[in-house]
Each structure stands twice: as structure tokens, then as C-alpha cells.
Motif scaffolding. Structure first.
Motif, PDB file in Angstrom:
ATOM      1  N   TYR A 139     -29.867  49.938  29.642  1.00 16.43           N
ATOM      2  CA  TYR A 139     -28.849  50.893  29.511  1.00 16.43           C
ATOM      3  C   TYR A 139     -27.707  50.434  28.631  1.00 16.43           C
ATOM      4  CZ  TYR A 139     -31.635  53.215  32.951  1.00 16.43           C
ATOM      5  OH  TYR A 139     -32.814  53.932  33.760  1.00 16.43           O
ATOM      6  N   HIS A 144     -32.073  50.402  21.502  1.00 14.00           N
ATOM      7  CA  HIS A 144     -32.927  50.817  22.131  1.00 14.00           C
ATOM      8  C   HIS A 144     -33.979  51.643  21.390  1.00 14.00           C
ATOM      9  CE1 HIS A 144     -35.677  52.230  25.419  1.00 14.00           C
ATOM     10  NE2 HIS A 144     -35.509  51.054  26.394  1.00 14.00           N
ATOM     11  N   VAL A 147     -32.958  55.264  21.543  1.00 15.09           N
ATOM     12  CA  VAL A 147     -31.534  55.966  21.480  1.00 15.09           C
ATOM     13  C   VAL A 147     -31.506  57.028  20.606  1.00 15.09           C
ATOM     14  CG1 VAL A 147     -29.460  55.130  20.224  1.00 15.09           C
ATOM     15  CG2 VAL A 147     -30.259  53.624  22.176  1.00 15.09           C
ATOM     16  N   GLU A 187     -20.173  46.770  25.730  1.00 13.82           N
ATOM     17  CA  GLU A 187     -21.138  47.712  26.104  1.00 13.82           C
ATOM     18  C   GLU A 187     -21.057  47.920  27.566  1.00 13.82           C
ATOM     19  OE1 GLU A 187     -21.782  45.527  23.889  1.00 13.82           O
ATOM     20  OE2 GLU A 187     -22.925  46.039  22.126  1.00 13.82           O
ATOM     21  N   TYR A 191     -19.771  51.406  29.583  1.00 16.90           N
ATOM     22  CA  TYR A 191     -20.636  52.007  30.780  1.00 16.90           C
ATOM     23  C   TYR A 191     -20.007  52.091  32.247  1.00 16.90           C
ATOM     24  CZ  TYR A 191     -24.938  53.197  33.384  1.00 16.90           C
ATOM     25  OH  TYR A 191     -25.947  53.868  34.024  1.00 16.90           O
ATOM     26  N   GLU A 212     -29.417  57.277  30.387  1.00 20.52           N
ATOM     27  CA  GLU A 212     -29.775  57.339  28.981  1.00 20.52           C
ATOM     28  C   GLU A 212     -28.573  58.189  28.095  1.00 20.52           C
ATOM     29  OE1 GLU A 212     -33.189  57.035  31.503  1.00 20.52           O
ATOM     30  OE2 GLU A 212     -31.656  58.297  31.569  1.00 20.52           O
ATOM     31  N   ARG A 215     -26.074  55.552  27.630  1.00 21.98           N
ATOM     32  CA  ARG A 215     -26.616  54.605  26.451  1.00 21.98           C
ATOM     33  C   ARG A 215     -26.644  55.048  25.214  1.00 21.98           C
ATOM     34  NH1 ARG A 215     -32.588  52.921  27.431  1.00 21.98           N
ATOM     35  NH2 ARG A 215     -32.793  55.140  26.762  1.00 21.98           N
TER      36      ARG A 215
END
Length: 267
Positions: A139, A144, A147, A187, A191, A212, A215
């Protein structure tokens, strides 16, 4: 000196330099690998008895004066029981804790503990009560395959831009508080801020924003960072009003300066 000059031209000198270069390259690669592996901690690290014990020692030496023995709180700091490992990793990892000085909110600064020590203190606090844990790498991956940058931008504008500004450059709040810039923030810390709600920030649980969704927001912010400022200086990224005021003020100053220069020339 003559002997050194002769040895420097020896055929084996090239081989020795090659071996030395290989050894140096291998050593640097090994060091970089160890650093990377040290920063990637699993859930088992946060439940390890050794890490919890070491974390308790660090906590008692550096944090208990405010948060109390056992992290139950005190006159100068709240209880940390139940805040989870993510809160400790964010606050300590960004240097906000220990506090540099009292004020409306903790300021980001150079962190005083390395990654292993931060992990150990997070493990200790994590053992005191259930709370948000360190996010999984899945995440935090802005590249990814799943994304959705457009979705991330929409979520950011709806949930974050009113404080951090549409440019993510931060903004002022009430009573000396402020929303910090999100440019250059790791990152993991973005989060963790969403799931723990540090200081004036609300908590965005998984029922508000799924992992998600978080992310996607992170990916949007990282994509935003790569765009730079194609129009020139950012001027704090405060928008067209501030930029127009800057141009108007600068132009007026130039006009006044030119008039002063003209009057001095005529006299």
C-alpha cells in the motif's frame, strides 16, 4: 622514489587496482543491502520480545518523563496505550518526538533515533494495546499496477486540500497551528498520518479511505512532486491571488523607483 616509480609501472599494478576496485564495489553494495534490509521490518519484528524489551528501555530513557512509565500518560504528555506502532513510527521517524519545544504543535526536525531504535520503541508501544500498525509495502507502492492517479487526486482534493492546499504545499490553521507541506514526505509517513491523525489531522480509518484509496492518494502526491513548476518560481504555491499580488507589488516598486531616478536626473 625510483623504486616506487618502477613498481607503479609493474604489469601487476593493473591487476591489483582491478581487484581493489572490485573489493570496494562489493563492500559498498553489501553496505547498501544491509541498510535496505534494516529498514524493511516485518510484523514479527514488532512482536519480538527482544525488540519490545529494548524499546521499553529506550522509552523509559527518552519518553517516560512526559508520557509516564508504562506510557500511561502524565502532566506533560498523553497516554500512548492503544496508539499503535504507526503513531510512534510517524512521530519519532519525522523528528516531531521528542518535542524540541512546547508550542501549538510539534515541529518536524531531524530525527534523533535511527530506524532500528524507532522500530523498537514502536514495538514496545504496540505491545501495550491494539492500534494502527505499520503499513504493508503493497500500500506504499506508488507504481503499483492498480494505482489510480485520477482517483487519488479526487480523494486528495475532497479530503485534504482544504488544509494542505490544492498544491499540497501546506497552509495556516487557527491559533498558530498549520498543515505541513506534503512535498518530500516519505510514503510510509503519509500513510501513517492518515491512519493515526497526528495533532490537528483527522483520522482516516479503512472505513473512510480503504488502503487502496490511501495508496492512490500517495501515488497522486508523488506524481505531483515530479511535475515541478513549469511556470517559473512557485511563490509558495499559494495560487493566482498571491502570485498576482507579488507581480503588482513588484511592478509598483519598479515604477516608483523609476520615477525617483527620473526626478534625481532632472535636478
Amino acid at each position: 622514489m625510483k623504486a616506487l616509480s618502477q613498481n607503479r609501472r609493474h604489469p601487476m599494478v593493473g591487476v591489483a587496482l582491478l581487484l581493489l576496485g572490485l573489493l570496494l564495489t562489493g563492500g559498498l553494495y553489501s553496505l547498501a543491502s544491509n541498510i535496505n534490509s534494516a529498514s524493511a521490518y516485518s510484523q514479527a519484528d514488532y512482536t519480538s520480545a527482544d525488540n519490545i524489551s529494548d524499546g521499553e528501555t529506550l522509552f523509559n530513557a527518552n519518553c517516560a518523563s512526559c508520557h509516564g512509565i508504562g506510557a500511561t500518560g502524565g502532566p506533560a504528555g498523553p497516554s500512548l496505550v492503544g496508539v499503535g506502532a504507526a503513531s510512534v513510527d510517524f512521530q519519532v521517524g519525522t523528528g516531531r518526538m521528542p518535542l524540541q519545544m512546547t508550542g501549538p504543535q510539534g515541529q518536524e526536525k531531524q530525527n534523533q533515533f535511527n530506524e532500528e531504535q524507532t522500530m523498537q520503541m514502536a514495538a514496545y508501544v504496540h505491545s501495550l494495546g491494539a492500534g494502527p500498525s505499520i503499513p504493508e509495502d503493497e500500500y506504499l507502492d506508488a507504481d503499483h499496477a492498480d494505482v489510480n492517479l485520477a482517483r487519488g487526486g479526487e480523494l486528495f482534493r475532497v479530503n485534504c486540500a482544504m488544509c494542505h492546499s490544492a498544491s499540497a504545499g501546506g497552509g495556516a490553521l487557527t491559533r498558530g497551528k498549520y498543515a505541513p507541506t506534503l512535498h518530500g514526505v516519505e510514503e510510509e509517513h503519509i500513510y501513517e498520518a492518515m491512519v493515526t491523525g497526528p495533532q490537528n489531522m483527522p483520522v482516516f480509518s479503512d472505513s473512510n479511505l480503504t488502503p487502496e484509496d490511501k495508496r492512490d492518494v500517495i501515488a497522486y502526491l508523488k506524481e505531483f512532486e515530479t511535475q515541478g513548476y513549469p511556470g517559473g518560481a512557485s511563490l509558495g504555491s499559494l495560487g493566482p491571488v498571491a502570485e498576482g499580488l507579488f507581480v503588482w507589488t513588484g511592478g509598483l516598486a519598479l515604477l516608483i523607483g523609476f520615477m525617483v531616478w527620473m526626478t534625481t536626473r532632472s535636478s
